[in-house]
Motif scaffolding. Structure first.
Motif, PDB file in Angstrom:
ATOM      1  N   ASP A  14       0.852  -1.185   0.000  1.00  0.00           N
ATOM      2  CA  ASP A  14       0.000   0.000   0.000  1.00  0.00           C
ATOM      3  C   ASP A  14       0.888   1.235   0.000  1.00  0.00           C
ATOM      4  O   ASP A  14       1.076   1.899   1.027  1.00  0.00           O
ATOM      5  N   THR A  15       1.433   1.540  -1.157  1.00  0.00           N
ATOM      6  CA  THR A  15       2.406   2.623  -1.290  1.00  0.00           C
ATOM      7  C   THR A  15       1.767   3.980  -1.516  1.00  0.00           C
ATOM      8  O   THR A  15       2.466   4.993  -1.512  1.00  0.00           O
ATOM      9  N   ASN A  16       0.456   4.009  -1.711  1.00  0.00           N
ATOM     10  CA  ASN A  16      -0.171   5.250  -2.145  1.00  0.00           C
ATOM     11  C   ASN A  16       0.067   6.432  -1.198  1.00  0.00           C
ATOM     12  O   ASN A  16       0.348   7.543  -1.674  1.00  0.00           O
ATOM     13  N   PRO A  17      -0.009   6.259   0.140  1.00  0.00           N
ATOM     14  CA  PRO A  17       0.294   7.412   1.002  1.00  0.00           C
ATOM     15  C   PRO A  17       1.712   7.937   0.816  1.00  0.00           C
ATOM     16  O   PRO A  17       1.943   9.154   0.855  1.00  0.00           O
ATOM     17  N   HIS A  18       2.657   7.034   0.587  1.00  0.00           N
ATOM     18  CA  HIS A  18       4.045   7.468   0.415  1.00  0.00           C
ATOM     19  C   HIS A  18       4.281   8.051  -0.976  1.00  0.00           C
ATOM     20  O   HIS A  18       5.095   8.965  -1.134  1.00  0.00           O
ATOM     21  N   HIS A  19       3.594   7.527  -1.997  1.00  0.00           N
ATOM     22  CA  HIS A  19       3.687   8.157  -3.324  1.00  0.00           C
ATOM     23  C   HIS A  19       3.091   9.562  -3.277  1.00  0.00           C
ATOM     24  O   HIS A  19       3.621  10.496  -3.898  1.00  0.00           O
ATOM     25  N   ARG A  20       1.986   9.697  -2.553  1.00  0.00           N
ATOM     26  CA  ARG A  20       1.374  11.025  -2.417  1.00  0.00           C
ATOM     27  C   ARG A  20       2.356  11.992  -1.759  1.00  0.00           C
ATOM     28  O   ARG A  20       2.538  13.124  -2.225  1.00  0.00           O
ATOM     29  N   LEU A  21       3.012  11.536  -0.679  1.00  0.00           N
ATOM     30  CA  LEU A  21       3.991  12.377   0.004  1.00  0.00           C
ATOM     31  C   LEU A  21       5.172  12.696  -0.904  1.00  0.00           C
ATOM     32  O   LEU A  21       5.650  13.844  -0.960  1.00  0.00           O
ATOM     33  N   ALA A  22       5.640  11.699  -1.642  1.00  0.00           N
ATOM     34  CA  ALA A  22       6.781  11.917  -2.539  1.00  0.00           C
ATOM     35  C   ALA A  22       6.431  12.907  -3.644  1.00  0.00           C
ATOM     36  O   ALA A  22       7.235  13.794  -3.961  1.00  0.00           O
ATOM     37  N   TRP A  23       5.242  12.763  -4.232  1.00  0.00           N
ATOM     38  CA  TRP A  23       4.846  13.695  -5.295  1.00  0.00           C
ATOM     39  C   TRP A  23       4.667  15.106  -4.735  1.00  0.00           C
ATOM     40  O   TRP A  23       5.061  16.088  -5.375  1.00  0.00           O
ATOM     41  N   ARG A  24       4.069  15.208  -3.545  1.00  0.00           N
ATOM     42  CA  ARG A  24       3.885  16.538  -2.958  1.00  0.00           C
ATOM     43  C   ARG A  24       5.244  17.194  -2.700  1.00  0.00           C
ATOM     44  O   ARG A  24       5.442  18.378  -3.014  1.00  0.00           O
ATOM     45  N   THR A  25       6.179  16.432  -2.145  1.00  0.00           N
ATOM     46  CA  THR A  25       7.524  16.950  -1.890  1.00  0.00           C
ATOM     47  C   THR A  25       8.214  17.322  -3.197  1.00  0.00           C
ATOM     48  O   THR A  25       8.889  18.352  -3.300  1.00  0.00           O
ATOM     49  N   TYR A  26       8.023  16.472  -4.217  1.00  0.00           N
ATOM     50  CA  TYR A  26       8.666  16.699  -5.510  1.00  0.00           C
ATOM     51  C   TYR A  26       8.098  17.939  -6.195  1.00  0.00           C
ATOM     52  O   TYR A  26       8.851  18.753  -6.744  1.00  0.00           O
ATOM     53  N   LEU A  80      11.619   7.546   1.157  1.00  0.00           N
ATOM     54  CA  LEU A  80      10.561   7.812   2.122  1.00  0.00           C
ATOM     55  C   LEU A  80       9.874   6.533   2.587  1.00  0.00           C
ATOM     56  O   LEU A  80       9.451   6.426   3.742  1.00  0.00           O
ATOM     57  N   TYR A  81       9.775   5.544   1.684  1.00  0.00           N
ATOM     58  CA  TYR A  81       9.021   4.339   2.001  1.00  0.00           C
ATOM     59  C   TYR A  81       9.841   3.270   2.714  1.00  0.00           C
ATOM     60  O   TYR A  81       9.295   2.401   3.399  1.00  0.00           O
ATOM     61  N   GLN A  82      11.142   3.327   2.582  1.00  0.00           N
ATOM     62  CA  GLN A  82      12.022   2.293   3.132  1.00  0.00           C
ATOM     63  C   GLN A  82      11.716   1.952   4.596  1.00  0.00           C
ATOM     64  O   GLN A  82      11.604   0.772   4.944  1.00  0.00           O
ATOM     65  N   PRO A  83      11.542   2.925   5.488  1.00  0.00           N
ATOM     66  CA  PRO A  83      11.315   2.566   6.900  1.00  0.00           C
ATOM     67  C   PRO A  83       9.958   1.914   7.160  1.00  0.00           C
ATOM     68  O   PRO A  83       9.772   1.279   8.196  1.00  0.00           O
ATOM     69  N   ASP A  84       9.013   2.095   6.245  1.00  0.00           N
ATOM     70  CA  ASP A  84       7.633   1.653   6.487  1.00  0.00           C
ATOM     71  C   ASP A  84       7.176   0.513   5.583  1.00  0.00           C
ATOM     72  O   ASP A  84       6.011   0.093   5.677  1.00  0.00           O
ATOM     73  N   ILE A  85       8.025  -0.003   4.727  1.00  0.00           N
ATOM     74  CA  ILE A  85       7.582  -0.966   3.726  1.00  0.00           C
ATOM     75  C   ILE A  85       6.997  -2.220   4.382  1.00  0.00           C
ATOM     76  O   ILE A  85       7.559  -2.776   5.326  1.00  0.00           O
ATOM     77  N   ALA A  86       5.834  -2.636   3.891  1.00  0.00           N
ATOM     78  CA  ALA A  86       5.141  -3.810   4.422  1.00  0.00           C
ATOM     79  C   ALA A  86       4.165  -4.311   3.366  1.00  0.00           C
ATOM     80  O   ALA A  86       3.634  -3.521   2.579  1.00  0.00           O
ATOM     81  N   PRO A  87       3.909  -5.614   3.317  1.00  0.00           N
ATOM     82  CA  PRO A  87       2.942  -6.134   2.358  1.00  0.00           C
ATOM     83  C   PRO A  87       1.519  -5.798   2.788  1.00  0.00           C
ATOM     84  O   PRO A  87       1.247  -5.588   3.972  1.00  0.00           O
ATOM     85  N   VAL A  88       0.619  -5.766   1.818  1.00  0.00           N
ATOM     86  CA  VAL A  88      -0.804  -5.645   2.130  1.00  0.00           C
ATOM     87  C   VAL A  88      -1.208  -6.842   2.998  1.00  0.00           C
ATOM     88  O   VAL A  88      -0.732  -7.964   2.787  1.00  0.00           O
ATOM     89  N   ALA A  89      -2.051  -6.604   3.955  1.00  0.00           N
ATOM     90  CA  ALA A  89      -2.428  -7.640   4.926  1.00  0.00           C
ATOM     91  C   ALA A  89      -2.892  -8.919   4.241  1.00  0.00           C
ATOM     92  O   ALA A  89      -3.706  -8.885   3.316  1.00  0.00           O
ATOM     93  N   ALA A 186      -9.622  -2.328  -2.477  1.00  0.00           N
ATOM     94  CA  ALA A 186     -10.078  -0.981  -2.138  1.00  0.00           C
ATOM     95  C   ALA A 186      -9.063  -0.267  -1.257  1.00  0.00           C
ATOM     96  O   ALA A 186      -9.378   0.220  -0.174  1.00  0.00           O
ATOM     97  N   THR A 187      -7.825  -0.211  -1.724  1.00  0.00           N
ATOM     98  CA  THR A 187      -6.776   0.519  -1.016  1.00  0.00           C
ATOM     99  C   THR A 187      -6.621   1.932  -1.548  1.00  0.00           C
ATOM    100  O   THR A 187      -6.106   2.805  -0.843  1.00  0.00           O
TER     101      THR A 187
END
Length: 224
Positions: A14-26, A80-89, A186-187
């Motif tokens: 579920d990378t979408n929150p981190h992609h959103r953060l990366a795009w906003r920062t970018y 940004l995602y490296q510390p939080d990476i995890a598979p979908v449940a 529905a992520t």
């Protein structure tokens, strides 16, 4: 059905929150704010080339420039995602079930190979997949079905033997155009939005695919 094909962002992770953060920062790095409404309109479900055209409307980007800018953003995302990476449940157990029952598997992502390698290796998922396809392996991005048709070809299965897991309306359209049975996650989008564009079923994560539901899904008769 004998094959399970997975999108990556929003499905495997579920990378979408981190992609959103990366795009906003970018975007901010280049002097342009990115509101939530702008993210939905110009970024979500879009290919990097499309997003960059919105970020730089007054520039005609060469292919080399576009690739360099996209690589810069994706590098920021991985950082940004490296510390939080995890598979979908529920995903690891589901992949093991697929492996145990002989179902062929593939990833078909619009992400660059660096992101695909990052996810596969960080989560040690590479042994679970027979085929890995990234954006460089196709000439037409989703919603064109090219990447999913290529995955089926490499897996040696027909569309009627394939289940595709997708999270975005763009991806659902590509999966349906490829002729597969499509399960929406529905992520990213709402269940209603996924169903509106053709998802045959919608789940929130892989914990909903119980052994009974799995048996029903992968024992469906193959149409001729």
């Amino acid at each position: 059905m004998k094959a399970a094909i997975f999108d990556m962002d929003g499905v495997i992770v579920d990378t979408n929150p981190h992609h959103r953060l990366a795009w906003r920062t970018y975007f901010e790095r280049y002097g342009k704010p990115l509101t939530d409404d702008d993210f939905i309109r110009y970024v979500s479900g879009k290919h990097n080339d499309q997003i960059l055209r919105h970020l730089f409307p007054d520039r005609t980007l060469s292919l080399t420039e576009s690739r360099q800018l996209a690589a810069e953003k994706e590098g920021l995302f991985r950082e940004l995602y490296q510390p939080d990476i995890a598979p979908v449940a529920g995903l690891p157990a589901f992949l093991q079930l697929l492996r145990n029952t002989g179902v062929r598997t593939a990833v078909g992502t619009s992400a660059p190979v660096e992101n695909l390698d990052f996810v596969m290796d960080a989560l040690q998922l590479r042994p679970y997949f027979d085929v890995l396809l990234d954006e460089s392996k196709v000439s037409r991005p989703k919603p064109d079905p090219e990447i999913y048709r290529k995955a089926m070809e490499l897996l040696g299965v027909e569309p009627s033997e394939s289940v595709i897991f997708e999270d975005s309306t763009t991806g659902i359209r590509a999966a349906k155009a490829a002729g597969a049975y499509v399960i929406g996650l529905a992520t990213t989008d709402t269940p209603e939005a996924l169903q509106e564009v053709g998802a045959d079923e919608v789940i929130r994560d892989f914990t909903e695919l119980t052994p009974e539901r799995f048996q029903s899904l992968f024992s469906r008769p193959v149409s001729v």
